[in-house]
Design a protein around this motif. Structure first.
Motif, PDB file in Angstrom:
ATOM      1  N   ASN A  85      95.370  88.202   0.610  1.00 44.35           N
ATOM      2  CA  ASN A  85      96.193  88.817   1.640  1.00 44.35           C
ATOM      3  C   ASN A  85      95.306  89.690   2.508  1.00 44.35           C
ATOM      4  N   LYS A  86      95.890  90.317   3.500  1.00 45.39           N
ATOM      5  CA  LYS A  86      95.097  91.070   4.473  1.00 45.39           C
ATOM      6  C   LYS A  86      94.337  92.239   3.855  1.00 45.39           C
ATOM      7  N   ASP A 116      96.363  81.596   6.029  1.00 40.87           N
ATOM      8  CA  ASP A 116      97.245  82.644   6.558  1.00 40.87           C
ATOM      9  C   ASP A 116      97.051  83.973   5.845  1.00 40.87           C
ATOM     10  N   ALA A 170      95.648  86.606   6.514  1.00 45.56           N
ATOM     11  CA  ALA A 170      95.733  87.824   7.329  1.00 45.56           C
ATOM     12  C   ALA A 170      97.154  88.310   7.516  1.00 45.56           C
ATOM     13  N   THR A 171      98.138  87.472   7.186  1.00 47.90           N
ATOM     14  CA  THR A 171      99.532  87.854   7.430  1.00 47.90           C
ATOM     15  C   THR A 171     100.428  87.770   6.205  1.00 47.90           C
ATOM     16  N   VAL A 172      99.984  87.114   5.136  1.00 48.15           N
ATOM     17  CA  VAL A 172     100.885  86.940   3.988  1.00 48.15           C
ATOM     18  C   VAL A 172     101.009  88.227   3.186  1.00 48.15           C
ATOM     19  N   PRO A 173     102.184  88.452   2.584  1.00 51.62           N
ATOM     20  CA  PRO A 173     102.359  89.626   1.721  1.00 51.62           C
ATOM     21  C   PRO A 173     101.657  89.431   0.383  1.00 51.62           C
ATOM     22  N   LYS A 185      92.347 101.145   9.951  1.00 55.82           N
ATOM     23  CA  LYS A 185      92.704  99.888  10.601  1.00 55.82           C
ATOM     24  C   LYS A 185      91.511  99.264  11.314  1.00 55.82           C
ATOM     25  N   ASP A 190      90.760  95.463  10.322  1.00 55.33           N
ATOM     26  CA  ASP A 190      90.775  94.412  11.344  1.00 55.33           C
ATOM     27  C   ASP A 190      89.414  93.742  11.462  1.00 55.33           C
ATOM     28  N   ILE A 230      88.895  91.104   8.696  1.00 51.42           N
ATOM     29  CA  ILE A 230      89.682  89.899   8.933  1.00 51.42           C
ATOM     30  C   ILE A 230      89.077  89.074  10.064  1.00 51.42           C
TER      31      ILE A 230
END
Length: 502
Positions: A215-216, A268, A270-273, A455, A459, A462
């Motif tokens: 995940n992210k 995915d 970068a966006t999955v929980p 952040k 970022d 990622i």
């Protein structure tokens, strides 16, 4: 604003001001002292506590485990139970109200409000008393040090194994892709991930599996350590340094970028929980994942074969890193701690009695009771193997109170993974890598800068893994982080380290 919850716009400064005012008022009210033992000195002492639960319902008033604890400790427990997900909000409300329990579970002792309160003398420093109790005197010194605030110990921690993260893997998948042994090195690990992606490990004739789900937060397994990076923060060349600024961390990011480019890593990520990692393991989409050793008892590990027929789960204690050494994350060694407000615990004599209760709670037998329930009622033990007698009864009466355990011990449920987990915990103790900033508390300004600029780094990681930026672009983001307060955080951590640890 929802009833019973503080708005998230309430700042720590405002909350602390309210807290101080409430405590000042409480300190002038001598009628709020907790009930003491009866005149004979032998009756039960009432202890007002605040603790958490994460079961469907909180413990009932007649919970047999609580009743057993009261009998064994000669106490009457007045416990406010708070749902785990709401605990921080409830703690803040309770502190602001001034109506504080005698024993208050604090999940994050380094929270600004807690630190400020401790520095202003609102909690008892318990360190001078620990030596007088048979169990409290044996508390782990490193873990105690990690709880310090300005050098003092203001509570009793709930212990966890400091080194506890292992790799679980599907041996049946290894067999299906023709790999004879579990991976030992980072390169062998990569080969397994690749085979689990492209060689149809579940034998359904489809390419619907992959190496790992991330995940992210990139927190599924402590990969950076496998490339020689620090555990969070390190100390080198006479200064504290965050892992993401090191060459070794860049080696890790390059590895992750390779997994992404080859579609071995979920695209995915970068966006999955975070829950997707557990779901993909449980559903048979991935065949290797990091998790804590104690979780071997869960349905997704010891009993995964019930939902995925043929699933054969085993443990890799630690991989050999690119440095040639095994390296495992060392955590703080605790999950929250019980603290004792002076406004509620008014005398040293009262504190000693309450510490006596917690000393009994730290006894081996009591630890087992809180984790498993009452011997012969909730569980039985035969030849070293523990068996839960009734799952429904256990889930209703024992699970709700498990957060009261002063530590979590490994329980032998008789499965093959039980021995592997026990052996793994013994082995990885010698490979622990500690975060150099454990026990060091930044100023409010330092915390703000660290949090505000997080952040930027998240970022940048990622973007690099996805190929949006290159090394030069990543370096520019690091420079931006440093200019926007990162350098100040580094300096503050360095000064704290030199003062308290070096």
């Amino acid at each position: 604003m929802k009833r019973g919850r503080l708005s998230k716009s309430v700042t720590s400064t405002v909350l602390f001001t309210v807290f101080i005012s409430a405590l000042t008022a409480c300190n002038t009210n001598t009628e709020t002292a907790a009930p003491a033992p009866d005149a004979s000195g032998t009756g039960p002492m009432t202890i007002k506590m605040m603790s958490q639960y994460e079961s469907a319902e909180p413990p009932t008033a007649d919970n047999p485990v609580i009743k057993y604890i009261e009998k064994e400790t000669n106490t009457k427990l007045n416990i406010t139970w708070v749902l785990n997900s709401n605990y921080t909000d409830k703690l803040n409300v309770t502190m602001a109200s001034g109506d504080l329990p005698q024993a208050m579970l604090v999940v994050n002792p380094q929270d600004t409000v807690i630190v400020s309160a401790a520095q202003n003398g609102f909690f008892w420093d318990v360190e001078p008393y620990l030596k007088d109790y048979p169990n409290l005197s044996k508390l782990d010194k490193n873990t105690l040090n990690n709880t310090r605030i300005n050098g003092k110990i203001y509570g009793l921690y709930r212990g966890r194994y400091p080194e506890r993260i292992v790799l679980y893997f599907r041996k049946d998948w290894l067999d299906n892709v023709g790999i004879k042994e579990a991976p030992k090195t980072v390169d062998e690990y990569y080969q397994v991930l690749k085979a689990f992606t492209y060689n149809d490990p579940d034998k359904d004739g489809k390419q619907n599996t992959w190496g790992i789900t991330e995940n992210k937060d990139l927190g599924t397994y402590t990969f950076p350590l496998l490339f020689g990076a620090p555990n969070g923060w390190g100390y080198a060349n006479n200064q504290a340094i965050p892992d993401f600024m090191t060459k070794e961390y860049m080696d890790y990011l390059k590895f992750m970028r390779k997994l992404y480019d080859e579609k071995i890593l979920n695209q995915d990520f970068a966006t999955v929980p975070n829950a997707n990692v557990s779901d993909d393991w449980s559903k048979g989409k991935i065949g290797i994942r990091g998790n804590i050793a104690e979780n071997y008892r869960g349905d997704s590990f010891s009993y995964l074969g019930r939902t995925l027929p043929g699933a054969d789960v085993h443990i890799i204690p630690a991989l050999i890193s690119t440095t040639g050494q095994k390296r495992v994350q060392t955590s703080s060694g605790y999950n929250g701690m019980y603290m004792f407000p002076k406004s509620s615990v008014k005398t040293e004599a009262e504190l000693k009695k309450i510490l006596g209760f917690f000393d009994k709670m730290a006894d081996d037998k009591m630890i087992k009771t809180v984790m498993l329930g009452i011997d012969g009622v909730h569980y039985k033990e035969e030849n070293g193997v523990t068996k839960i007698l009734d799952d429904t009864k256990y889930n209703k009466e024992v699970v709700p109170v498990v957060h009261m355990a002063m530590r979590l011990d490994l329980i032998n449920n008789g499965t093959p993974l039980a021995k592997e987990a026990a052996d793994a915990l013994k082995e990885i103790k010698q490979y622990g890598v500690t975060d150099a900033t454990f026990g060091l508390i930044l100023s409010d300004d330092g915390k703000k800068k660290l949090s505000t600029n997080k952040k930027i780094i998240d970022d940048a990681k990622i973007k690099f893994i996805m190929g949006v930026i290159d090394e030069a672009g990543y370096a520019k983001e690091i420079d931006r982080w440093k200019q926007l307060g990162g350098n100040d955080v580094i300096k503050e951590y360095t000064d704290l380290y030199n003062k308290n640890k070096k």
